[in-house]
Design an enzyme around this catalytic site. Sequence first.
Site, PDB file in Angstrom:
ATOM      1  N   LYS A 118       7.447  30.771  62.512  1.00  0.00           N
ATOM      2  CA  LYS A 118       6.185  31.447  61.807  1.00  0.00           C
ATOM      3  C   LYS A 118       4.856  31.877  63.059  1.00  0.00           C
ATOM      4  CE  LYS A 118       7.539  30.673  56.966  1.00  0.00           C
ATOM      5  NZ  LYS A 118       7.059  31.985  55.886  1.00  0.00           N
ATOM      6  N   LYS A 202      16.426  35.351  58.485  1.00  0.00           N
ATOM      7  CA  LYS A 202      16.951  35.283  57.205  1.00  0.00           C
ATOM      8  C   LYS A 202      15.972  36.489  56.181  1.00  0.00           C
ATOM      9  CE  LYS A 202      13.510  32.469  55.041  1.00  0.00           C
ATOM     10  NZ  LYS A 202      12.912  32.568  54.421  1.00  0.00           N
ATOM     11  N   LYS A 205      10.229  36.698  51.600  1.00  0.00           N
ATOM     12  CA  LYS A 205       9.041  38.202  51.116  1.00  0.00           C
ATOM     13  C   LYS A 205       8.274  38.211  52.115  1.00  0.00           C
ATOM     14  CE  LYS A 205       8.163  34.082  48.019  1.00  0.00           C
ATOM     15  NZ  LYS A 205       7.744  32.909  48.883  1.00  0.00           N
TER      16      LYS A 205
HETATM   17  P1  ATP Z   1       8.461  32.790  52.915  1.00  0.00           P
HETATM   18  O1  ATP Z   1       7.970  34.527  54.014  1.00  0.00           O
HETATM   19  O2  ATP Z   1       6.092  33.239  52.441  1.00  0.00           O
HETATM   20  O3  ATP Z   1       8.076  32.007  53.912  1.00  0.00           O
HETATM   21  P2  ATP Z   1       9.905  32.750  51.082  1.00  0.00           P
HETATM   22  O4  ATP Z   1      11.129  33.931  51.085  1.00  0.00           O
HETATM   23  O5  ATP Z   1      10.986  32.292  52.445  1.00  0.00           O
HETATM   24  O6  ATP Z   1       8.607  33.529  52.015  1.00  0.00           O
HETATM   25  P3  ATP Z   1       9.098  30.864  50.277  1.00  0.00           P
HETATM   26  O7  ATP Z   1       7.668  30.257  49.391  1.00  0.00           O
HETATM   27  O8  ATP Z   1       8.975  30.235  51.976  1.00  0.00           O
HETATM   28  O9  ATP Z   1       9.734  32.366  50.533  1.00  0.00           O
HETATM   29  O10 ATP Z   1      10.350  29.616  50.190  1.00  0.00           O
HETATM   30  C1  ATP Z   1      10.942  28.643  48.828  1.00  0.00           C
HETATM   31  C2  ATP Z   1      12.289  28.946  48.370  1.00  0.00           C
HETATM   32  O11 ATP Z   1      13.463  30.481  48.453  1.00  0.00           O
HETATM   33  C3  ATP Z   1      13.160  28.041  49.904  1.00  0.00           C
HETATM   34  O12 ATP Z   1      13.932  26.751  48.667  1.00  0.00           O
HETATM   35  C4  ATP Z   1      13.336  28.578  50.220  1.00  0.00           C
HETATM   36  O13 ATP Z   1      14.946  27.672  51.061  1.00  0.00           O
HETATM   37  C5  ATP Z   1      14.344  29.718  49.675  1.00  0.00           C
HETATM   38  N1  ATP Z   1      14.249  31.376  50.377  1.00  0.00           N
HETATM   39  C6  ATP Z   1      13.719  31.740  50.737  1.00  0.00           C
HETATM   40  N2  ATP Z   1      14.299  32.477  51.679  1.00  0.00           N
HETATM   41  C7  ATP Z   1      15.948  32.594  51.546  1.00  0.00           C
HETATM   42  C8  ATP Z   1      17.025  33.311  51.692  1.00  0.00           C
HETATM   43  N3  ATP Z   1      17.407  34.486  52.991  1.00  0.00           N
HETATM   44  N4  ATP Z   1      17.870  33.387  51.488  1.00  0.00           N
HETATM   45  C9  ATP Z   1      18.280  31.663  50.299  1.00  0.00           C
HETATM   46  N5  ATP Z   1      16.905  31.209  49.497  1.00  0.00           N
HETATM   47  C10 ATP Z   1      15.825  30.776  50.457  1.00  0.00           C
HETATM   48 MG    MG Z   2       9.962  30.670  53.483  1.00  0.00          MG
END
Ligand code: ATP
Ligand code: MG
Length: 343
Positions: A118, A202, A205
């Site tokens: 990040k 991955k 959001k």
């Molecule tokens: P950010 O980009 O702001 O970190 P994010 O999409 O990674 O957002 P988080 O809030 O960090 O979302 O993670 C919330 C949950 O979703 C965690 O359990 C994380 O492991 C899961 N998660 C996030 N992205 C993925 C993905 N691409 N595949 C499977 N699980 C995911």
């Molecule tokens: Mg995340």
Amino acid sequence: MTDVAHTPRVFSGIKPSGGLTLGNYLGAIKRFVETQGQGMDTIYCVVDLHAITVWQDPADLRNATREVAAGYLASGIDPDQSVLFNQSQVSAHAELGWLFNCVARLGWMNRMTQFKEKAGKNAEKQSLGLYAYPSLMAADILLYHATHVPVGEDQKQHVELTRDIAAKFNHDYKADGFFPMPEPVIEGPATRVMNLRDGTKKMSKSGESDMERINMTDDAATIAKKFKKARTDPAPLPETYKELSERPEARNLVDIYASLSDTSAEAVVTEYAGAGWGQFKPALADLAVSKLSPISEEMDRLMKDPAEIDRILGKGADRAREIANPILERTYDIVGMVRSTGA
Ligand code: ATP
Ligand code: MG
């Protein structure tokens, strides 16, 4: 001072750092729903304190907090069965987070791959909060003496750090067994949903381009367009799942299909063996729409009444505090903080 004599307890959270993605749904929310009603306490959080580790416009943050809550509710989290709240309403998270900042070692934090990803080349310009975030995450989990943490693959290292923090705290304060050793629960075919444009990253959001992710609120046409444009190689689907090991984009679409249809990736490959993308991608889009559209419609409905969402979160926060505050107070006692009233 042993203290693990309660039913297994599940804790997990999602940051309101943007709109929910298919990765969040398959890797987290869908599994949270499956965990409900299985004889475990389930505690699910909108982790707003984590979201502000990178800049969030206040109005957007409020909206995203309600949208993550709506995503939980619309997917089937029942606020009577599970404790559902937003983190900042339970101040014990921040307090235990501070205590853990004094337990976690700099060397441990320096090994966190998510911070490196990040922060990129600009680590000096990142907030101290982004660096310390895994220590607050440890507090989120251990504040409830949670034993199971369902997460996506990307969070495994942070749950392992949580175990290290628990072990060091218990050891340093001679409080054997006070904090349990929580288990990361990383299961199913979609524990790491990949970016649709780059199969080495991955889906997130907070990713740059909207085309790289499916949002839970995308309409049918948008979902179809994004899958159609998703990067793949030219080869058709193989006979066996193993043959996808060097084809990350293709494997990702198969994994998504498997998770959405509650089957195994192997079964999906068997069903579509030899099929080209012109056949598989529209089938995947139809499946995603059929699963996501009832959820996004319900999210829409819920978002029209933000006061009701806030009421649900407030009620959840009351229940969360009932569990968290006694554990925080005992932690303060163990550490040697004087607690008193003026009476
Ligand atoms: P950010 O980009 O702001 O970190 P994010 O999409 O990674 O957002 P988080 O809030 O960090 O979302 O993670 C919330 C949950 O979703 C965690 O359990 C994380 O492991 C899961 N998660 C996030 N992205 C993925 C993905 N691409 N595949 C499977 N699980 C995911
Ligand atoms: Mg995340």
